[in-house]
Design a protein around this motif. Structure first.
Motif, PDB file in Angstrom:
ATOM      1  N   HIS A   1       0.822  -1.206   0.000  1.00  0.00           N
ATOM      2  CA  HIS A   1       0.000   0.000   0.000  1.00  0.00           C
ATOM      3  C   HIS A   1       0.860   1.263   0.000  1.00  0.00           C
ATOM      4  N   VAL A   2       2.180   1.139   0.169  1.00  0.00           N
ATOM      5  CA  VAL A   2       3.053   2.313   0.259  1.00  0.00           C
ATOM      6  C   VAL A   2       3.545   2.713  -1.119  1.00  0.00           C
ATOM      7  N   ARG A   3       3.389   4.010  -1.425  1.00  0.00           N
ATOM      8  CA  ARG A   3       3.815   4.553  -2.707  1.00  0.00           C
ATOM      9  C   ARG A   3       4.965   5.528  -2.468  1.00  0.00           C
ATOM     10  N   ILE A   4       5.929   5.499  -3.373  1.00  0.00           N
ATOM     11  CA  ILE A   4       6.999   6.497  -3.349  1.00  0.00           C
ATOM     12  C   ILE A   4       6.991   7.227  -4.686  1.00  0.00           C
ATOM     13  N   GLY A   5       7.273   8.522  -4.652  1.00  0.00           N
ATOM     14  CA  GLY A   5       7.251   9.338  -5.865  1.00  0.00           C
ATOM     15  C   GLY A   5       8.662   9.640  -6.340  1.00  0.00           C
ATOM     16  N   ALA A   6       8.796   9.900  -7.631  1.00  0.00           N
ATOM     17  CA  ALA A   6      10.093  10.232  -8.213  1.00  0.00           C
ATOM     18  C   ALA A   6       9.922  11.360  -9.220  1.00  0.00           C
ATOM     19  N   LEU A   7      10.808  12.349  -9.144  1.00  0.00           N
ATOM     20  CA  LEU A   7      10.826  13.460 -10.096  1.00  0.00           C
ATOM     21  C   LEU A   7      12.213  13.533 -10.703  1.00  0.00           C
ATOM     22  N   VAL A   8      12.293  13.400 -12.036  1.00  0.00           N
ATOM     23  CA  VAL A   8      13.581  13.446 -12.741  1.00  0.00           C
ATOM     24  C   VAL A   8      13.504  14.493 -13.848  1.00  0.00           C
ATOM     25  N   PRO A   9      14.660  15.072 -14.247  1.00  0.00           N
ATOM     26  CA  PRO A   9      14.638  16.165 -15.220  1.00  0.00           C
ATOM     27  C   PRO A   9      14.516  15.726 -16.670  1.00  0.00           C
ATOM     28  N   SER A  10      14.550  14.437 -16.936  1.00  0.00           N
ATOM     29  CA  SER A  10      14.434  13.973 -18.318  1.00  0.00           C
ATOM     30  C   SER A  10      13.949  12.534 -18.325  1.00  0.00           C
ATOM     31  N   LEU A  11      13.090  12.225 -19.268  1.00  0.00           N
ATOM     32  CA  LEU A  11      12.660  10.842 -19.475  1.00  0.00           C
ATOM     33  C   LEU A  11      13.241  10.288 -20.761  1.00  0.00           C
ATOM     34  N   GLU A  12      14.246  10.988 -21.325  1.00  0.00           N
ATOM     35  CA  GLU A  12      14.851  10.573 -22.586  1.00  0.00           C
ATOM     36  C   GLU A  12      16.328  10.230 -22.449  1.00  0.00           C
ATOM     37  N   PHE A  13      17.042  10.946 -21.577  1.00  0.00           N
ATOM     38  CA  PHE A  13      18.481  10.788 -21.506  1.00  0.00           C
ATOM     39  C   PHE A  13      18.915  10.587 -20.062  1.00  0.00           C
ATOM     40  N   TYR A  14      19.799   9.626 -19.830  1.00  0.00           N
ATOM     41  CA  TYR A  14      20.425   9.349 -18.542  1.00  0.00           C
ATOM     42  C   TYR A  14      19.441   8.765 -17.530  1.00  0.00           C
ATOM     43  N   TRP A  15      18.345   9.475 -17.327  1.00  0.00           N
ATOM     44  CA  TRP A  15      17.449   9.137 -16.224  1.00  0.00           C
ATOM     45  C   TRP A  15      16.608   7.884 -16.425  1.00  0.00           C
ATOM     46  N   PRO A  16      16.281   7.473 -17.654  1.00  0.00           N
ATOM     47  CA  PRO A  16      15.550   6.203 -17.760  1.00  0.00           C
ATOM     48  C   PRO A  16      16.269   5.032 -17.098  1.00  0.00           C
ATOM     49  N   ASP A  17      17.616   4.950 -17.242  1.00  0.00           N
ATOM     50  CA  ASP A  17      18.359   3.868 -16.590  1.00  0.00           C
ATOM     51  C   ASP A  17      18.313   4.008 -15.073  1.00  0.00           C
ATOM     52  N   VAL A  18      18.424   5.247 -14.578  1.00  0.00           N
ATOM     53  CA  VAL A  18      18.326   5.466 -13.135  1.00  0.00           C
ATOM     54  C   VAL A  18      16.979   4.974 -12.616  1.00  0.00           C
ATOM     55  N   MET A  19      15.923   5.320 -13.335  1.00  0.00           N
ATOM     56  CA  MET A  19      14.595   4.958 -12.871  1.00  0.00           C
ATOM     57  C   MET A  19      14.316   3.467 -13.039  1.00  0.00           C
ATOM     58  N   ARG A  20      14.953   2.825 -14.008  1.00  0.00           N
ATOM     59  CA  ARG A  20      14.803   1.359 -14.097  1.00  0.00           C
ATOM     60  C   ARG A  20      15.380   0.707 -12.842  1.00  0.00           C
ATOM     61  N   GLY A  21      16.550   1.215 -12.398  1.00  0.00           N
ATOM     62  CA  GLY A  21      17.120   0.694 -11.162  1.00  0.00           C
ATOM     63  C   GLY A  21      16.233   0.959  -9.967  1.00  0.00           C
ATOM     64  N   ALA A  22      15.672   2.172  -9.897  1.00  0.00           N
ATOM     65  CA  ALA A  22      14.766   2.507  -8.795  1.00  0.00           C
ATOM     66  C   ALA A  22      13.528   1.614  -8.813  1.00  0.00           C
ATOM     67  N   GLU A  23      12.986   1.387  -9.988  1.00  0.00           N
ATOM     68  CA  GLU A  23      11.788   0.551 -10.103  1.00  0.00           C
ATOM     69  C   GLU A  23      12.089  -0.893  -9.709  1.00  0.00           C
ATOM     70  N   GLU A  24      13.267  -1.398 -10.118  1.00  0.00           N
ATOM     71  CA  GLU A  24      13.648  -2.763  -9.753  1.00  0.00           C
ATOM     72  C   GLU A  24      13.726  -2.924  -8.235  1.00  0.00           C
ATOM     73  N   GLU A  25      14.353  -1.939  -7.564  1.00  0.00           N
ATOM     74  CA  GLU A  25      14.486  -2.025  -6.115  1.00  0.00           C
ATOM     75  C   GLU A  25      13.134  -1.854  -5.434  1.00  0.00           C
ATOM     76  N   ALA A  26      12.295  -0.949  -5.949  1.00  0.00           N
ATOM     77  CA  ALA A  26      10.966  -0.767  -5.373  1.00  0.00           C
ATOM     78  C   ALA A  26      10.159  -2.054  -5.483  1.00  0.00           C
ATOM     79  N   HIS A  27      10.242  -2.708  -6.634  1.00  0.00           N
ATOM     80  CA  HIS A  27       9.527  -3.967  -6.826  1.00  0.00           C
ATOM     81  C   HIS A  27      10.037  -5.023  -5.857  1.00  0.00           C
ATOM     82  N   ARG A  28      11.368  -5.066  -5.666  1.00  0.00           N
ATOM     83  CA  ARG A  28      11.962  -6.047  -4.763  1.00  0.00           C
ATOM     84  C   ARG A  28      11.515  -5.830  -3.322  1.00  0.00           C
ATOM     85  N   LEU A  29      11.291  -4.565  -2.971  1.00  0.00           N
ATOM     86  CA  LEU A  29      10.878  -4.237  -1.607  1.00  0.00           C
ATOM     87  C   LEU A  29       9.362  -4.176  -1.446  1.00  0.00           C
TER      88      LEU A  29
END
Length: 369
Positions: free
Chosen positions: A87-115
């Motif tokens: 039931h716990v949600r965490i939010g993320a704000l990044v400056p780009s969804l095209e460069f650099y940050w998609p990989d960062v957010m894939r890692g964040a999503e993987e860890e969020a899913h694991r937890l």
């Protein structure tokens, strides 16, 4: 130097950026890995990998099996964090969804899913003047904590720092740092050691015999000053001539971009630069093409190392490159946020992760005098 596990330390985690941390991350990603594969991948002797795995196993982070290693049960901190899940949600704000940050957010999503946490993502723009509305929208979506990569310089940066000083939910910054409030309190953060990445590239080129090493950096990146600092300090440490090619590359859509790119190789020739660090891959590819059009060989006449490594392998020749640990940044930031949600009284953490240098075809010894 790699960290070693203290006795009885199921709370111990290897220092981010060390080989042990990288081994642990590899095992967690693949679930089961052979020791011989780990030794080959990390370029060390099997006995070294066995020592790393033993330290990790003693800390309860991995489990030894015949000829290999598997992921162990999650740590106490992770278990506590997972108790928040569903039931716990965490939010993320990044400056780009095209460069650099998609990989960062894939890692964040993987860890969020694991937890067992749910992720809400929102995009902004680089150098935004006021991102507080985006943050308010995330908080309104009933998130318990935030992963942020906000603008931290200029007028927009001052607004964000003011907001961070009174943030209503826990915050972990990604690739940003901030000290807020009258006591300059540290905001939790996970960042790449970009200065170290540039220094690694300089040391590698110097080991090949290069004595004049320059940089050409994308002026739009928030990491420019860190990369330049690493280049300058490494050149000073090795007593190299750093009065060579320090070029600030404008945005690709700007009128001066083509002229700047065309001038980089010309300046390298005029100054006797034989090794060049270029940020990022797209600019490094343009430098290589410009050099080849001038009849120069890569790496025979000019060695090029890209600071990026997103499309470096697609270049001809393939580019040696420093790769920021984008996925690791996202995973580590999510883990920090989950630990903060599970224990609001823990001390703030500021984590720095080292990038990696991969040697490919674009770098070699300098031309013979």
């Amino acid at each position: 130097m790699d960290s070693t596990s203290p006795s009885g330390g199921d709370q111990w985690e290897p220092v981010p950026g060390t080989r042990q941390a990288a081994v642990l991350e590899t095992v967690r990603q693949r679930t089961m890995v052979r020791l011989s594969e780990l030794a080959a991948e990390f370029g060390v002797q099997p006995v070294t990998i066995r020592r790393d795995v033993t330290a990790l196993a003693n800390a309860g982070l991995v489990r030894r099996v015949h000829g290999g290693v598997t992921a162990a049960a999650r740590s106490a901190t992770q278990e506590a964090a997972s108790g928040l899940g569903g039931h716990v949600r965490i939010g993320a704000l990044v400056p780009s969804l095209e460069f650099y940050w998609p990989d960062v957010m894939r890692g964040a999503e993987e860890e969020a899913h694991r937890l067992g946490l749910r992720m809400v993502l929102r995009g902004s723009v680089y150098h935004a003047t006021d991102e507080r509305d985006d943050i308010k929208q995330l908080i309104a979506s009933d998130v318990s904590g935030l992963l942020l990569a906000p603008t931290v310089v200029g007028a927009g940066g001052e607004l964000i720092r003011e907001w961070l000083a009174e943030a209503p939910v826990p915050v972990v910054l990604m690739e940003r740092t901030a000290n807020v409030g009258p006591m300059r309190r540290s905001v939790e953060s996970v960042v790449t050691d970009h200065a170290r990445g540039a220094a690694m590239a300089v040391h590698y080129l110097a080991s090949l015999g290069h004595r004049r090493i320059g940089v050409a950096l994308n002026a739009q990146s928030p990491h420019v000053e860190q990369i330049r600092t690493g280049w300058e300090s490494a050149c000073a440490e090795l007593e190299l001539d750093m009065g060579v090619t320090d070029v600030a590359i404008p945005e690709r859509r700007e009128e001066g971009y083509d002229h700047t790119m065309a001038s980089i190789v010309e300046m390298a020739q005029e100054t006797g630069t034989t090794g060049l660090i270029v940020h990022s891959d797209a600019e490094a590819v343009r430098v290589v093409q410009s050099a080849q059009e001038r009849g120069l060989t890569i790496p025979g006449d000019l060695s090029v190392i890209s600071y990026d490594d997103q499309v470096a392998t697609l270049a001809t020749p393939s580019l040696s490159a420093v790769r920021p640990p984008r996925r690791t940044i996202g995973r580590a930031a999510t883990s920090l946020l989950a630990a903060r949600l599970a224990d609001s009284g823990r001390a703030p953490h500021r984590v720095q992760v080292s990038p990696q240098l991969t040697v490919r075809e674009s770098s070699g010894p300098p031309p013979a005098a």
